[in-house]
Design a protein around this motif. Structure first.
Motif, PDB file in Angstrom:
ATOM      1  N   VAL A   1       0.843  -1.113  -0.133  1.00 16.04           N
ATOM      2  CA  VAL A   1      -0.073   0.110   0.242  1.00 16.04           C
ATOM      3  C   VAL A   1       0.921   1.183  -0.174  1.00 16.04           C
ATOM      4  CG1 VAL A   1      -1.857   1.116   1.122  1.00 16.04           C
ATOM      5  CG2 VAL A   1      -1.645  -1.362   1.415  1.00 16.04           C
ATOM      6  N   LEU A   2       0.553   2.129  -1.015  1.00 18.37           N
ATOM      7  CA  LEU A   2       1.403   3.257  -1.070  1.00 18.37           C
ATOM      8  C   LEU A   2       0.330   4.419  -0.374  1.00 18.37           C
ATOM      9  CD1 LEU A   2       3.796   5.086  -2.494  1.00 18.37           C
ATOM     10  CD2 LEU A   2       2.267   5.121  -4.386  1.00 18.37           C
ATOM     11  N   PRO A   3       0.408   4.872   0.508  1.00 18.45           N
ATOM     12  CA  PRO A   3      -0.473   5.782   1.470  1.00 18.45           C
ATOM     13  C   PRO A   3      -0.037   7.162   0.946  1.00 18.45           C
ATOM     14  CG  PRO A   3       0.414   4.267   2.923  1.00 18.45           C
ATOM     15  CD  PRO A   3       1.227   4.134   1.808  1.00 18.45           C
ATOM     16  N   VAL A   4      -0.843   8.195   0.136  1.00 14.23           N
ATOM     17  CA  VAL A   4      -0.532   9.303  -0.389  1.00 14.23           C
ATOM     18  C   VAL A   4      -1.367  10.260   0.274  1.00 14.23           C
ATOM     19  CG1 VAL A   4      -0.013  10.781  -2.357  1.00 14.23           C
ATOM     20  CG2 VAL A   4       0.568   8.274  -2.311  1.00 14.23           C
ATOM     21  N   PHE A   5      -1.057  11.465   1.177  1.00 16.85           N
ATOM     22  CA  PHE A   5      -1.669  12.344   1.561  1.00 16.85           C
ATOM     23  C   PHE A   5      -2.145  13.436   0.535  1.00 16.85           C
ATOM     24  CE2 PHE A   5       0.139  10.391   5.541  1.00 16.85           C
ATOM     25  CZ  PHE A   5      -0.692  10.528   6.063  1.00 16.85           C
ATOM     26  N   ALA A   6      -3.221  14.298   0.968  1.00  9.67           N
ATOM     27  CA  ALA A   6      -3.306  15.347  -0.216  1.00  9.67           C
ATOM     28  C   ALA A   6      -2.454  16.199  -0.362  1.00  9.67           C
ATOM     29  CB  ALA A   6      -4.601  16.024   0.472  1.00  9.67           C
ATOM     30  N   ASP A   7      -1.350  16.490   0.315  1.00  5.30           N
ATOM     31  CA  ASP A   7      -0.070  17.310   0.036  1.00  5.30           C
ATOM     32  C   ASP A   7       1.122  16.683  -0.434  1.00  5.30           C
ATOM     33  OD1 ASP A   7       0.948  15.744   2.187  1.00  5.30           O
ATOM     34  OD2 ASP A   7       1.402  17.495   3.568  1.00  5.30           O
TER      35      ASP A   7
ATOM     36  N   VAL B   1       9.919   0.039  -5.475  1.00  5.16           N
ATOM     37  CA  VAL B   1       8.860   0.101  -6.702  1.00  5.16           C
ATOM     38  C   VAL B   1       7.717   1.170  -6.525  1.00  5.16           C
ATOM     39  CG1 VAL B   1       7.080  -1.321  -7.793  1.00  5.16           C
ATOM     40  CG2 VAL B   1       9.333  -2.457  -7.441  1.00  5.16           C
ATOM     41  N   GLY B   2       7.135   1.169  -5.352  1.00  7.50           N
ATOM     42  CA  GLY B   2       5.965   2.112  -5.193  1.00  7.50           C
ATOM     43  C   GLY B   2       6.676   3.344  -5.093  1.00  7.50           C
ATOM     44  N   VAL B   3       7.617   3.752  -4.359  1.00  5.71           N
ATOM     45  CA  VAL B   3       8.076   5.352  -4.150  1.00  5.71           C
ATOM     46  C   VAL B   3       8.550   5.575  -5.573  1.00  5.71           C
ATOM     47  CG1 VAL B   3       9.743   6.567  -3.204  1.00  5.71           C
ATOM     48  CG2 VAL B   3       8.621   5.110  -1.514  1.00  5.71           C
ATOM     49  N   LEU B   4       9.367   4.933  -6.448  1.00  7.25           N
ATOM     50  CA  LEU B   4       9.801   5.386  -7.709  1.00  7.25           C
ATOM     51  C   LEU B   4       8.709   5.499  -8.592  1.00  7.25           C
ATOM     52  CD1 LEU B   4      13.106   3.253  -7.845  1.00  7.25           C
ATOM     53  CD2 LEU B   4      12.892   5.799  -7.636  1.00  7.25           C
ATOM     54  N   LEU B   5       7.702   4.649  -8.767  1.00  6.30           N
ATOM     55  CA  LEU B   5       6.547   4.705  -9.410  1.00  6.30           C
ATOM     56  C   LEU B   5       5.885   6.147  -9.026  1.00  6.30           C
ATOM     57  CD1 LEU B   5       5.182   3.161 -11.572  1.00  6.30           C
ATOM     58  CD2 LEU B   5       3.748   2.220  -9.965  1.00  6.30           C
TER      59      LEU B   5
ATOM     60  N   TYR C   1      -1.103  -1.047  -4.370  1.00  8.41           N
ATOM     61  CA  TYR C   1      -2.329  -0.071  -4.442  1.00  8.41           C
ATOM     62  C   TYR C   1      -1.717   1.225  -3.976  1.00  8.41           C
ATOM     63  CZ  TYR C   1      -5.728  -3.983  -5.074  1.00  8.41           C
ATOM     64  OH  TYR C   1      -6.193  -4.885  -5.247  1.00  8.41           O
ATOM     65  N   ARG C   2      -2.313   2.307  -4.710  1.00  7.33           N
ATOM     66  CA  ARG C   2      -2.261   3.724  -4.240  1.00  7.33           C
ATOM     67  C   ARG C   2      -3.298   3.975  -3.296  1.00  7.33           C
ATOM     68  NH1 ARG C   2      -2.772   9.285  -5.761  1.00  7.33           N
ATOM     69  NH2 ARG C   2      -1.037  10.390  -5.714  1.00  7.33           N
ATOM     70  N   ALA C   3      -3.253   4.364  -2.102  1.00 13.72           N
ATOM     71  CA  ALA C   3      -4.457   4.545  -1.280  1.00 13.72           C
ATOM     72  C   ALA C   3      -4.457   6.235  -0.817  1.00 13.72           C
ATOM     73  CB  ALA C   3      -4.314   4.034   0.054  1.00 13.72           C
ATOM     74  N   THR C   4      -5.610   6.653  -1.232  1.00 13.20           N
ATOM     75  CA  THR C   4      -5.739   8.397  -0.992  1.00 13.20           C
ATOM     76  C   THR C   4      -7.105   8.418  -0.064  1.00 13.20           C
ATOM     77  OG1 THR C   4      -6.946   8.439  -3.063  1.00 13.20           O
ATOM     78  CG2 THR C   4      -4.422   9.000  -3.009  1.00 13.20           C
TER      79      THR C   4
ATOM     80  N   PHE D   1      -8.804   3.173  -3.152  1.00 11.04           N
ATOM     81  CA  PHE D   1      -7.698   2.201  -3.325  1.00 11.04           C
ATOM     82  C   PHE D   1      -7.504   2.034  -4.963  1.00 11.04           C
ATOM     83  CE2 PHE D   1      -8.289   1.417   1.046  1.00 11.04           C
ATOM     84  CZ  PHE D   1      -6.973   1.193   1.453  1.00 11.04           C
ATOM     85  N   LYS D   2      -6.615   2.158  -5.511  1.00  8.17           N
ATOM     86  CA  LYS D   2      -6.264   2.147  -6.960  1.00  8.17           C
ATOM     87  C   LYS D   2      -5.222   1.158  -7.161  1.00  8.17           C
ATOM     88  CE  LYS D   2      -5.188   4.350 -11.280  1.00  8.17           C
ATOM     89  NZ  LYS D   2      -4.582   5.847 -11.864  1.00  8.17           N
ATOM     90  N   ARG D   3      -5.566   0.242  -7.887  1.00  3.49           N
ATOM     91  CA  ARG D   3      -4.325  -0.746  -8.215  1.00  3.49           C
ATOM     92  C   ARG D   3      -3.418  -0.357  -9.354  1.00  3.49           C
ATOM     93  NH1 ARG D   3      -4.387  -7.213  -8.698  1.00  3.49           N
ATOM     94  NH2 ARG D   3      -6.449  -6.875  -7.865  1.00  3.49           N
ATOM     95  N   LEU D   4      -2.045  -0.019  -8.768  1.00  2.00           N
ATOM     96  CA  LEU D   4      -1.247   0.356  -9.805  1.00  2.00           C
ATOM     97  C   LEU D   4      -0.362  -0.957 -10.722  1.00  2.00           C
ATOM     98  CD1 LEU D   4       0.704   2.980  -7.392  1.00  2.00           C
ATOM     99  CD2 LEU D   4      -1.325   3.270  -9.202  1.00  2.00           C
TER     100      LEU D   4
END
Length: 186
Positions: A55-61, A175-179, A131-134, A111-114
């Motif tokens: 899980v790639l948890p990404v905040f609004a900022d 993988v997740g961070v570079l993507l 997954y990218r989680a927002t 959740f969006k599967r990348l």
């Protein structure tokens, strides 16, 4: 592109059964890369794993949430994306929700599967679903009994510095961070 031929398994033997994975030895004839036919029979040791989520948890900022934990096999503390195994009969997105909640306490609206990838296809059957989680909302974490995490959000600049200093050393996290960093540059 040619059809994807399969190996012919001549014999298979389970060598180890564990709580999370099992190990088997297969004697196989694998398809040749160039031309037709098969390569001579070879013994392959395979670790069977039911799959996992990242899980790639990404905040609004734009900050990304990572967890720090001790990894005995690496003999060190590592900053990682949230991750864990998929339970039997559990859909990957359900596992992603559960792992995010357990490890960090956060819930996500989306959740969006990348992508799905093999972390070590030379001997491991595991597929990792990233997954990218927002739409993150904080709550109490519920780690399993044997888990202990430090949780922290990092800016893009902090993550780039960590990459340049070789401070992110976990494959799924790379993988997740570079993507995500590449997506932001596009």
């Amino acid at each position: 592109m040619k059809r994807n031929p399969k190996a012919v398994v001549r014999r298979s033997q389970v060598a180890f059964r564990g709580r999370v994975f099992r190990v088997r030895r297969d004697w196989v004839e694998e398809p040749a890369v160039r031309g037709a036919g098969r390569r001579p029979a070879a013994m392959r040791e395979i670790v069977e794993h039911g799959g996992s989520v990242v899980v790639l948890p990404v905040f609004a900022d734009g900050h990304i949430l990572l967890v720090r934990q001790y990894r005995h096999a690496a003999d060190s503390f590592l900053w990682e994306l949230v991750a864990g195994h998929i339970e039997p009969n559990e859909r990957p997105v359900e596992a992603a929700r559960r792992e995010l909640r357990e490890e960090t306490g956060y819930e996500a609206r989306r959740f969006k599967r990348l992508l799905t990838f093999f972390p070590t296809p030379g001997f491991l059957t595991e597929r990792m679903h990233l997954y990218r989680a927002t739409g993150l909302r904080a709550g109490p974490s519920r780690p399993e009994e044997d888990e202990d995490f430090e949780v922290r959000a990092f800016s893009r600049r902090e993550l780039e510095r960590m990459l340049n200093r070789n401070e992110l050393r976990d494959g799924k996290t790379l993988v997740g961070v570079l993507l995500e960093l590449a997506r932001r540059r596009a």
